[in-house]
Design an enzyme around this catalytic site. Structure first.
Site, PDB file in Angstrom:
ATOM      1  N   LYS A  30      11.128   0.235  12.044  1.00  0.00           N
ATOM      2  CA  LYS A  30       9.851  -0.009  12.720  1.00  0.00           C
ATOM      3  C   LYS A  30       8.734   0.233  11.721  1.00  0.00           C
ATOM      4  CE  LYS A  30      11.658   1.918  16.988  1.00  0.00           C
ATOM      5  NZ  LYS A  30      11.597   2.912  18.049  1.00  0.00           N
ATOM      6  N   GLY A  31       7.549  -0.191  12.099  1.00  0.00           N
ATOM      7  CA  GLY A  31       6.381   0.131  11.287  1.00  0.00           C
ATOM      8  C   GLY A  31       6.189   1.636  11.239  1.00  0.00           C
ATOM      9  N   VAL A  32       5.762   2.128  10.086  1.00  0.00           N
ATOM     10  CA  VAL A  32       5.727   3.565   9.878  1.00  0.00           C
ATOM     11  C   VAL A  32       4.316   4.099   9.662  1.00  0.00           C
ATOM     12  CG1 VAL A  32       6.498   5.395   8.325  1.00  0.00           C
ATOM     13  CG2 VAL A  32       8.041   3.539   8.895  1.00  0.00           C
ATOM     14  N   GLY A  33       3.423   3.267   9.171  1.00  0.00           N
ATOM     15  CA  GLY A  33       2.140   3.760   8.675  1.00  0.00           C
ATOM     16  C   GLY A  33       1.216   4.353   9.717  1.00  0.00           C
ATOM     17  N   GLU A  34       1.195   3.807  10.916  1.00  0.00           N
ATOM     18  CA  GLU A  34       0.121   4.181  11.823  1.00  0.00           C
ATOM     19  C   GLU A  34       0.400   5.369  12.745  1.00  0.00           C
ATOM     20  OE1 GLU A  34      -1.326  -0.253  11.564  1.00  0.00           O
ATOM     21  OE2 GLU A  34      -2.489   1.368  12.279  1.00  0.00           O
ATOM     22  N   GLY A  39       4.309   1.485  -0.414  1.00  0.00           N
ATOM     23  CA  GLY A  39       5.632   1.454  -1.015  1.00  0.00           C
ATOM     24  C   GLY A  39       6.497   0.368  -0.401  1.00  0.00           C
ATOM     25  N   ILE A  45       0.851  -1.191   0.000  1.00  0.00           N
ATOM     26  CA  ILE A  45       0.000   0.000   0.000  1.00  0.00           C
ATOM     27  C   ILE A  45       0.882   1.235   0.000  1.00  0.00           C
ATOM     28  CG2 ILE A  45      -2.004   1.056   1.046  1.00  0.00           C
ATOM     29  CD1 ILE A  45      -2.257  -1.300   2.888  1.00  0.00           C
ATOM     30  N   THR A 100       6.539  -3.599   6.622  1.00  0.00           N
ATOM     31  CA  THR A 100       7.978  -3.347   6.607  1.00  0.00           C
ATOM     32  C   THR A 100       8.666  -4.257   7.619  1.00  0.00           C
ATOM     33  OG1 THR A 100       7.578  -1.081   5.982  1.00  0.00           O
ATOM     34  CG2 THR A 100       9.744  -1.579   6.883  1.00  0.00           C
ATOM     35  N   SER A 146       0.739  -1.605  10.413  1.00  0.00           N
ATOM     36  CA  SER A 146       2.149  -1.279  10.108  1.00  0.00           C
ATOM     37  C   SER A 146       3.039  -2.517  10.133  1.00  0.00           C
ATOM     38  CB  SER A 146       2.714  -0.249  11.092  1.00  0.00           C
ATOM     39  OG  SER A 146       1.931   0.906  11.116  1.00  0.00           O
TER      40      SER A 146
END
Ligand code: FAD
Ligand code: FES
Ligand code: FES
Lengths: 288, 158, 765
Positions: free
Chosen positions: C720-724, C496, C494, C538, C535
């Site tokens: 780390k997860g970045v989206g949220e 990248g 979603i 990644t 997230s």
């Protein structure tokens, strides 16, 4: 969308004849930005749709110092917004047109559609009210002219009778010492329908203002003039006290409802604020 | 119900079609012609995903009937790049990261092209205002605006 | 991080070309020969008994091929309402026809008779004894009753001595607690540490408030869509625009009782999800049912209006919050009670209520939360589910405290923040974290100490935390005979993430980024991958990619050692070749040669495999500062500046990371100022973009993103997860900025102009 039969007449007479023939089952299509929404929602299910696009005389803008401004009903709002004469002399109308939707909508939407739809929140309504517009209406039987004040009857209702088509809007000529402005209360900067819309126009006369007109949108069943406030101001100089009184009078003349957008109280309060602001701006423009 | 003959030019190709009047230009492009680059995000004129250029002007194709496009020239996102070169706006969207899910991207690119053709020297504020008919939910607009600004510059210098 | 060749670089995304040319195929772009179109018949009432469904008129319409209702669902699982509708817009039947307009016409012709029941839309009304009830078995004790009942139950179970006196006493106490039995409860959660009563007693200042956060829609730009094709053998193929193809596969299997190997979910490019695109029943299951019945492929595409009435948005909630502090700004205690509006289905984000503890020390903490049924569609995740809501309450209240104690809001937060190794209230110890660094970074970015403001202008700061999820995933990396590499996997890109995966593999294999391509399989072909939400991608797929690349590396080294007659230990990968680390004369062989060699000998194709389940993930902080200007007469809020920092561990692709920060921040801004699903007794009243406003580019300035990198020990290269995280602080950031500008405290979102004006008149909420 329900299916329908589609016509593209090339004269006003033919269009009017079709409307009369299919009395009640036909709809005129201009830019379609109101009508297509309604047809998709099935709140309008015309069996016949008559496009006005191929009628050439509906699309012109003309201006001369004698007879004033004539705007064909099919003129796109984007054209109005960018027209140099309208921007300079009929500023509120350019602003009102420019407030409708976004650029892509304004490339489709017409002024005739905006007014004929009969929405109390139409963004060109308050400007046309303060610019003294006359609505030219034609049918197979002939033509008539209705002042814009008398055009609206209620939400979605206008004086148009079966077979009638709005052909143009005519505004008297304006001089350099007249100014006008339109402001709309909204949340988003663009793409928002008016919570309240107010237009004011004024002429500057040696420190006083005259020919003051104030138009209100989205605060009553139809767009309307704030005549009490206008009367207070005409011939006077715009002192802060007078402005406050006029704002209060305009508020008092509005009769808004509460709905999901906001409360009647908020609308009434905004009428006051925007009346004051547009009057000041119109007067400032009038002084040059 | 009677179908209507419609002849229109899309990205230099001419199509002679027979369509129901109730089909929008968007449906005509996507379902009849098969050009699915133009997207449907709302079908009420609000999101700009369906933006195409009709006779030089950007419009929301969900708000226009296919029959009304008769005789007109239409440019869609598929018509912007040449065989070996992207349009500068497309290139800028890649270089600046101006998209994420990409669903709004065709509409933004097409609307930007029409607007920059009209106003090549647009300021950031003007661009932000002119693209207000397009919604992007992913990017927060920062990189889209950067992309359009840098494309405008590239086009001015070309 | 200059030690890397490809990682940490602003490379263009792998899907760049298809996204800017319109070539990318989304769900709605799938068109199959003979395809039918499905439309729903939806409830016209928020709560009603269904008395009769008459499809006879619709069946007569030319072009209609099938009409289905709950009777057609053999498994009996609820796909359509059959006895009772629970919200406006709930599906009752579906039609398949040769054209979408015909299907719509047929749906309009289906006649439903209802007996209308009273409906409840407001959580605080729904918990009352006289509220209309949606489901049975739905009463629960409130916190005070619960405390007594817990002791009661213990005493009753204890037979070792006679407790009858105490039991009578406690029962009498129970009688005195009024309004503490809650109705329409779908779920509850409770946590505590320390003793809040003691904490409040020791506090110099205790602040109490109620916060109301509206239900908002994820508003991904592509409405739900699916195309289903059921072959005569029973094999089901579904083209789905989804965050989790494997979840959709098991969802369809579970709902319709079909074996997994008879279902293939082909993921299309997806037009945004933000947590809202995991649903199975919305379109996928009905499309399968219609295709089963007609033997033809069927497409169902929801309209935007249907998205609002029948999507699965983020829950609104009411949070009662109390915080106690010492005069020197030491936070002592917090107590929170939250009611989450679950809608008609249990499943709101209630577990996130514990995040009321933020990243502060809180020696005493108590959190109680309830999910509440109302006559609305069910809810789902939306970017850091539940956290923006609780961060709004928590961070608004801290801001109030800072104002009351005359403390700098940044300093006050820094003083109370947890650091690595600190105990987490009602949780384990903090792993390696960078909370302070992240807040400091955004403060530095705006030169906080020297900030200035004009009339009606104000600055707001807030933070939000989130820990990315983790799940299983698998991946293959193949080396071609020309030395290039290809990744094959099944997780959805979603944000990248495909680009990040290609970067990781390129880095490990020492290949140029351009030489690594990536493709996604369907659920028949690709190894399992966890859904793209929380997230996780990644972190999970990044770790998977690392394993797969390392496996490939191992194989390359083995082959090279054979070919070069050298010990594996003295070889390394370098510039797409395997070479001796030291050696005279240096020896080296290209990947292409090794691949060709392996093909022509016993080795076969070079395929590296990565299979990953889970590793501990690390919390990440987002911190934001906004500067706003208020028009005190119209109540309109203008953002003058918005800076957003985030600890991402390690930014594999900084451009993609910035995009996430910018996008999440703007979604938070929108929730704070304009977004709100509105309901009256009849149901949702703003199901479209006219009155459900999402911001456009004209509403905002540039978002300045500030990347902070505090390495995650188990993340791929520290990521780390970045989206949220970026959406979590913004609701409070905006509210705090408004307070700083004009002195009003708005506790009920969104801050529409009317609310701002009312607050300025002294009637604020
Ligand atoms: C996304 C979106 C945003 C919008 N935002 C705004 C906004 O901010 N402000 C605003 O005011 N409006 C807004 N609108 C409404 C709409 O764009 C305007 O009202 C527009 O000007 C209508 O013009 P049209 O040519 O598209 O009308 P049409 O839809 O073609 O016609 C509207 C109605 O008028 C009738 N009609 C049209 N022309 C004539 C004529 N010459 N004589 C007699 N009857 C006629 C039609 O039969 C129809 O009933 C928005 C619409 C959309 C889709
Ligand atoms: S689909 Fe046409 S504007 Fe949204
Ligand atoms: S990139 Fe997803 S909506 Fe714009």
């Amino acid at each position: 969308m329900r299916n329908f039969e589609f016509f593209e007449p090339t004269t006003i007479e033919d269009a009017s004849a079709l409307l009369t023939k299919y009395n009640g089952k036909a709809k005129l299509l201009a830019g379609g930005t109101d009508l297509i929404i309604e047809m998709k929602a099935r709140t309008a299910t015309p069996e016949y749709v008559i496009s006005l696009e191929k009628i050439p005389e509906l699309a012109d803008i003309t201006y001369d110092e004698e007879s004033g401004l004539r705007i064909g009903a099919l003129t796109k709002l984007r054209t109005l917004e960018k027209d140099s004469i309208i921007r300079e002399r009929y500023t509120a109308l350019a602003e009102g047109a420019g407030e409708v939707g976004g650029v892509q909508i304004r490339h489709l939407a017409t002024i005739g559609g905006n007014i004929s739809h009969g929405s109390p929140a139409a963004d060109t309504a308050a400007p046309l009210l303060v610019l003294g517009a006359q609505v030219r209406i034609a049918s197979a039987d002939g033509e008539r002219t209705v002042p814009i004040e008398l055009f609206f009857l209620g939400p979605g209702q206008t004086v148009l009778e079966t077979g009638e088509i709005v052909t143009a809007f005519e505004c008297p000529p304006r001089s350099a010492n007249e100014g006008s402005q339109y402001i709309k209360q909204k949340i988003r900067e663009v793409m928002d329908l008016a919570f309240v819309g107010v237009a004011s126009s004024a002429k500057s006369d040696n420190g006083t203002v005259s020919e003051v007109k104030i138009g209100l949108a989205a605060v009553a069943p139809t767009p309307l003039r704030a005549t009490d406030a206008e009367a207070m101001i005409n011939g006077n100089s715009l002192t802060p006290e007078l402005l406050e009184q006029a704002a209060a009078a305009a508020s008092a003349q509005s009769s808004p409802i509460s709905d999901l957008r906001c409360s009647a109280e908020h609308r009434r309060e905004m009428v006051g604020v925007l009346t004051r602001r547009t009057l000041q701006a119109a007067a400032a423009l009038a002084q040059g | 119900m009677k179908k209507h003959p419609v002849s229109l030019t899309v990205n230099t190709d001419t199509y002679d079609l027979l369509i129901e009047p109730r089909k929008t230009l968007l449906a005509t492009l996507r379902d009849t012609i098969g050009l699915t680059g133009t997207k449907e995000g709302c079908s009420t004129g609000d999101c700009g995903a369906c933006t195409v250029i009709v006779d030089g002007k950007a419009v929301t194709s969900c708000m226009m009937l296919g029959v009304s496009a008769n005789g007109k020239e239409i440019t869609t996102v598929e018509g912007l790049a040449s065989r070996d070169q992207l349009h500068p706006i497309q290139q800028a969207f890649i270089d600046k990261g101006g998209y994420q899910c990409g669903f709004c991207t065709p509409g933004f690119i097409v609307a930007s092209k029409a607007y920059l053709d009209e106003n090549p020297n647009a300021t950031e504020a003007e661009i932000r205002h002119a693209l207000g008919n397009n919604i992007c939910r992913c990017t927060g607009y920062t990189k889209i605006i950067e992309a359009v600004m840098s494309a405008a510059e590239a086009m001015r210098n070309a | 991080m200059s030690e890397y060749a490809v990682l940490g670089k602003r490379v263009p995304r792998v899907d760049a070309l298809e996204k800017v040319t319109g070539a990318a195929q989304y769900g709605g772009d799938v068109h199959l020969p003979g395809m039918l179109h499905g439309k729903f018949v939806r409830s016209k009432h928020p709560h009603a008994k269904i008395l009769n469904i008459d499809t006879s008129e619709a069946e007569k319409l030319p072009g209609v091929r099938a009409i289905i209702t709950q009777d057609d669902v053999e498994s009996g699982r609820r796909v359509f309402a059959s006895d009772k509708v629970l919200y406006l817009g709930e599906p009752i039947a579906a039609v398949a026809a040769t054209d979408p307009d015909i299907a719509e016409e047929a749906a309009d012709l289906i006649q439903i008779d209802y007996e209308v029941l009273p409906a409840v839309q407001d959580v605080m009304e729904a918990i009352q004894p006289d509220a209309p009830r949606l489901h049975s078995d739905d009463t629960k004790d409130g916190p005070a009753r619960r405390a007594i009942s817990t002791v009661l139950r213990k005493l009753e179970r204890d037979n070792s001595q006679d407790h009858s006196a105490e039991i009578a006493e406690l029962n009498a106490q129970l009688e005195t607690i009024e309004g503490e039995v809650y109705y329409n409860i779908s779920a509850e959660t409770h946590s505590a540490s320390g003793d809040v009563e003691q904490g409040f007693a020791e506090s110099d200042l205790v602040v109490e408030d109620t916060y109301v956060i509206p239900r908002v829609h994820q508003t991904y730009m592509e409405p739900h869509v699916s195309v289903a094709d059921v072959e005569s053998t029973g094999k089901v193929t579904v083209w789905a625009s989804t965050q989790g193809p494997f979840a959709i596969r098991s969802g369809i299997a579970g709902t319709l009782g079909i074996p997994l190997n008879q279902i293939n979910v082909i993921p299309t490019t997806m037009g945004g999800g933000f947590g809202g695109r995991f649903g199975v029943v919305l379109t996928h299951v009905p499309a399968v049912l219609l295709s089963q019945k007609t033997g033809r492929p069927v497409k169902i595409q929801m309209t935007r209006e249907e998205e609002f009435t029948d999507g699965r948005p983020a829950p609104g909630c009411v949070i009662k919050l109390k915080t106690g502090v010492k005069n020197d700004g030491t936070i002592l205690a917090r107590e929170g009670l939250a009611f989450w509006d679950s809608g008609s289905i249990s499943g709101a984000s209630i577990g996130s209520t514990i995040r009321l503890r933020g990243v502060y020390k809180f020696p005493h903490l108590k959190v109680d939360a309830y999910g509440v049924y109302t006559n609305k569609s069910g809810t789902a995740a939306y970017r850091a589910p539940g956290t923006p809501q609780v961060a709004f309450a928590g961070e608004s209240q801290l801001d109030e405290i800072a104002r009351k104690l005359n403390l700098d809001p940044v300093e006050f937060r820094l003083k109370n923040m947890r650091v690595t190794g600190d105990p987490v209230p009602a949780g384990p110890k903090e792993p390696k974290v960078g909370y302070k660094e992240t807040l400091q970074a955004v403060a530095d970015a705006v030169d906080w100490k020297n900030r200035t403001k004009g009339p009606n202008q104000g600055w707001g700061v807030a933070i939000g935390d989130w820990t990315n999820g983790c799940g299983p995933g698998g991946m293959f990396v193949s080396i071609h005979e020309d030395g290039s590499a290809r990744i094959f996997h099944g997780s959805i890109d979603i944000t990248g993430t495909d680009t990040a995966l290609a970067q990781i593999v390129a880095e490990i294999l020492t290949l140029p980024y351009e030489d690594v391509t990536i493709s996604r399989g369907d659920t028949d072909s690709a190894p399992y991958a966890t859904g793209s939400g929380g997230s996780v991608v990644t972190f999970t797929m990044g770790n998977t990619a690392k394993l797969a690349a390392e496996d490939t590396q191992r194989r390359l080294l083995e082959l090279a050692s054979e070919r070069l007659n050298t010990e594996v230990e003295s070889l390394e990968l370098k510039d797409g070749r395997v070479s001796t680390i030291v050696g005279d004369p240096p020896k080296s062989i290209g990947f292409g040669e090794l691949a060709a060699y392996s093909l022509s000998t016993t080795g076969g194709p070079i395929v590296g495999k990565g299979s990953f389940a889970r590793k501990p993930s690390t919390p990440a902080l987002a911190a934001q500062i906004a500067k706003v200007e208020i028009d005190p007469e119209t109540g309109r809020i203008k953002v003058l500046k918005m800076a957003s920092s985030q600890d991402v561990g390690f930014a594999i692709n900084p451009m993609a990371v910035e995009g996430q920060i910018e996008g999440g921040t703007v979604q938070g801004y929108a929730w704070a100022t304009m977004e709100e699903m509105q309901y009256d007794k009849k149901g949702n009243v703003n199901p479209g973009f006219v009155d459900y406003r999402v911001p456009t580019s004209a509403d905002l300035p540039t978002v300045e993103s500030v990347i902070v990198e505090v390495e995650a020990p188990d993340g791929p290269f520290g990521a780390k997860g970045v989206g949220e995280p970026p959406i979590t602080p913004t609701l409070a950031t905006m509210a705090n900025a408004v307070t700083d500008a004009v002195g009003i405290r708005i506790t009920e979102l969104p801050m529409k102009p009317e609310k701002v004006v009312a607050a300025l008149h002294g009637n604020g909420k």
